[in-house]
Scaffold this active site. Structure first.
Site, PDB file in Angstrom:
ATOM      1  N   TYR A  85     -11.585 -13.856  -4.697  1.00  0.00           N
ATOM      2  CA  TYR A  85     -12.093 -14.970  -5.760  1.00  0.00           C
ATOM      3  C   TYR A  85     -13.492 -15.405  -5.074  1.00  0.00           C
ATOM      4  CZ  TYR A  85      -7.488 -14.984  -7.304  1.00  0.00           C
ATOM      5  OH  TYR A  85      -6.074 -14.658  -8.006  1.00  0.00           O
ATOM      6  N   LYS A 111      -1.771  -6.276   3.014  1.00  0.00           N
ATOM      7  CA  LYS A 111      -1.718  -4.775   2.656  1.00  0.00           C
ATOM      8  C   LYS A 111      -2.635  -4.055   4.043  1.00  0.00           C
ATOM      9  CE  LYS A 111      -0.491  -1.305  -0.063  1.00  0.00           C
ATOM     10  NZ  LYS A 111       0.535  -0.995  -0.315  1.00  0.00           N
ATOM     11  N   ASP A 162       3.585  -5.030  -0.896  1.00  0.00           N
ATOM     12  CA  ASP A 162       4.524  -4.660  -1.950  1.00  0.00           C
ATOM     13  C   ASP A 162       5.951  -4.591  -1.829  1.00  0.00           C
ATOM     14  OD1 ASP A 162       4.251  -2.452   0.240  1.00  0.00           O
ATOM     15  OD2 ASP A 162       2.766  -1.386  -0.807  1.00  0.00           O
ATOM     16  N   ASP A 194      -1.630 -15.988  -5.363  1.00  0.00           N
ATOM     17  CA  ASP A 194      -1.713 -16.530  -6.523  1.00  0.00           C
ATOM     18  C   ASP A 194      -0.474 -15.584  -7.500  1.00  0.00           C
ATOM     19  OD1 ASP A 194      -2.637 -17.339  -8.763  1.00  0.00           O
ATOM     20  OD2 ASP A 194      -4.697 -16.526  -9.141  1.00  0.00           O
TER      21      ASP A 194
END
Ligand code: NAD
Length: 478
Positions: free
Chosen positions: A125, A172, A205, A229
């Site tokens: 972002y 991740k 995930d 988000d």
């Protein structure tokens, strides 16, 4: 009295803001209000950020901002007001409680009660994007140690304040060892300071899959901006409805509170919208400014209203709801319930819920930083990496040697696979020859030779070790 800034926004914004303010004032919240205009009208008047300079002055003076949703006009050139506000005001922490209201609001997850705390300023972002070749564009993922420390500490302090038992970190870092790796490392470091709170880490995930399936096993979740988000919308939806959730954006000096949903233009002006999302944001605001008594009173009255089956159209169900009401009637029902408690849903107590005051980030001693090479990124329309290597090798000298070429991160030279698909975007890694130390001048000379040889370098990235630890990714397959 605390002076707050409000903006009624667009679409259903004015209706849900009026309803929310009416409830706040009826509950005796000691607030004074400055109203500013943000959103569609301001955008269309030619201000690409959706807010005028004078409005910033008011927001910065009052430091607390309650914002209804706005409509961002379609078409290019308009900057997201939410992202700009969060970053200008340093609102690093986004807090979204997602709790089921079973059996009064339909959900597959009756036991769910969690809070997602999302880093709010960094990650993809940062909005730093470039097209570099005909075929490749790039977006930079920026993660900082202060950013990680502040949000992780916020999550643990929040858990402590609200008596929550566990903080779960989602990253991740099996793939992004530097960026997500830093977030995870900082999480492990800070978790040690809170031995009374359980901590765990999930790869995003499988963590997200678990959250969508069995959300009741999570308590507080802390994660990076993009993952947070996406996850927080999923969490709000599976808890019952995105129309019921509010969020707080907290910084060291300022804070902004809002509903998580948008301006729902099709529902505007019909007395239909559910004001609950903005009301939940406003309750967090009251806690933030120390108006905990009013906050508690409103939250319990709101729970009672939901329990009574007084529902707006979005959560109304023929069998379980009792009365379908509009925005105004819903607000009046909450007001009539002020001072009452829910009997099935858990009533809240906000005795210890005022703003968290975290220690300021302290910069650490700088590490020993050593230049270990350079990646030069090249725009080259050919297909055979061996041919590219031949050209790039012209840049070598005794100081610096070509050691590897990758395409989209996978090693294609030396000893690449002919099956690997290649674009026109190549990373050529140079490392010092044996026994040589390189300097910035080595890189300048390399670049200058590249220009002479008509090699289209589109960017370079220095390779550093910090305190002797190489701090850059290897080529995949290297
Ligand atoms: P939305 O959240 O406005 O609407 C999605 C769906 O949820 C619609 O069916 C709507 O009717 C329903 N809904 C949303 N809030 C509701 C409420 N309080 N009561 C009853 N029903 C409700 O999302 P969208 O349609 O994708 O976006 C509309 C506009 O809102 C766009 O211009 C978008 O940019 C903007 N938006 C603003 C914000 C913000 O200001 N924070 C956030 C998201 C979207």
């Amino acid at each position: 009295m605390t002076r707050i800034t409000i903006a009624k926004g667009d679409g259903i914004g004015p209706e849900i803001m009026d309803a929310t303010l009416k409830i706040l004032l009826a509950a005796g919240a000691k607030i004074e209000i400055d109203e500013i205009e943000v959103g569609e009208k301001v955008y269309l008047a030619g201000n690409t950020s959706g807010i005028a300079k004078e409005s910033w002055d008011i927001i910065r003076k009052n430091k607390v901002f309650l914002k209804a949703p706005i409509t961002t006009p379609q078409g290019g050139g308009y900057k997201s007001l939410n992202v700009t506000t969060r970053k200008f005001l340093g609102l690093y922490s986004n807090v979204r409680p997602c709790m089921s209201l079973h059996p009064f609001v339909k959900t597959k997850h009756p036991e769910m009660d969690m809070v997602i705390i999302r880093e709010n300023e960094e990650d993809l972002y940062a909005g730093i994007e470039h097209q570099q070749t005909d075929e490749v564009v790039q977006c930079l993922k920026i993660i900082s140690r202060p950013g990680c420390e502040k949000i992780v500490r916020y999550a643990f302090e929040y858990a402590k304040q609200y008596g929550r038992k566990k903080v779960t970190c989602f990253t991740k870092d099996n793939i992004m060892k530097q960026t997500d790796g830093l977030f995870h490392r900082v999480f492990d470091e800070i978790a040690k300071e809170y031995p009374e709170i359980e901590n765990e880490h999930w790869i995003i995930d499988i963590g997200a899959a678990k959250m969508a399936d069995t959300p009741e096993v999570f308590d507080v979740i802390v994660t990076l901006n993009l993952y947070g988000d996406v996850l927080s919308d999923v969490a709000a939806q599976i808890a019952g409805s995105v129309g019921l959730a509010g969020s707080a954006n907290i910084g060291e000096e300022c804070a902004m509170f809002e509903a998580i949903h948008g301006s729902a233009p099709r529902r505007a002006g019909q007395n239909l919208a559910n004001p609950s999302g903005l009301l939940q944001g406003a309750i967090m605001m009251l806690n933030h400014i120390g108006e905990t008594v009013a906050a508690e009173k409103i939250q319990n009255a709101w729970l009672k209203t939901i329990e009574d089956g007084t529902h707006t159209y979005d959560i109304f169900k023929e069998n379980s709801s009792k009365q379908k009401v509009g925005t105004i009637e819903f607000a009046d029902a909450v007001i009539a319930n002020l001072g009452k408690q829910p009997s099935t849903l858990k009533k809240v107590s906000y005795v210890n819920s005022s703003a968290l005051h975290l220690p300021k980030y302290r910069r650490k001693e700088p590490a020993l930083k050593e230049l270990q090479g350079v990646d030069i990124f090249v725009h080259w329309p050919g297909l055979n990496p061996d041919e590219l290597a031949k050209t790039i090798k012209k840049l070598e000298n005794e100081e610096i040697k070509l050691t590897m070429i990758t395409n989209r991160g996978i090693k294609v030279w030396p000893e690449g696979f002919k099956e690997t698909f290649c674009t026109d975007h190549w990373r050529c890694r140079f490392k010092p020859g044996s026994d040589s130390n390189i300097t910035k001048n080595t890189i300048v000379n390399l670049m200058s030779l590249a220009v002479t040889n008509n090699i289209d370098v589109i960017k370079t990235e220095n390779l550093y070790a910090f305190n002797g630890m190489a701090a850059y990714s290897l080529g995949q397959g290297q």
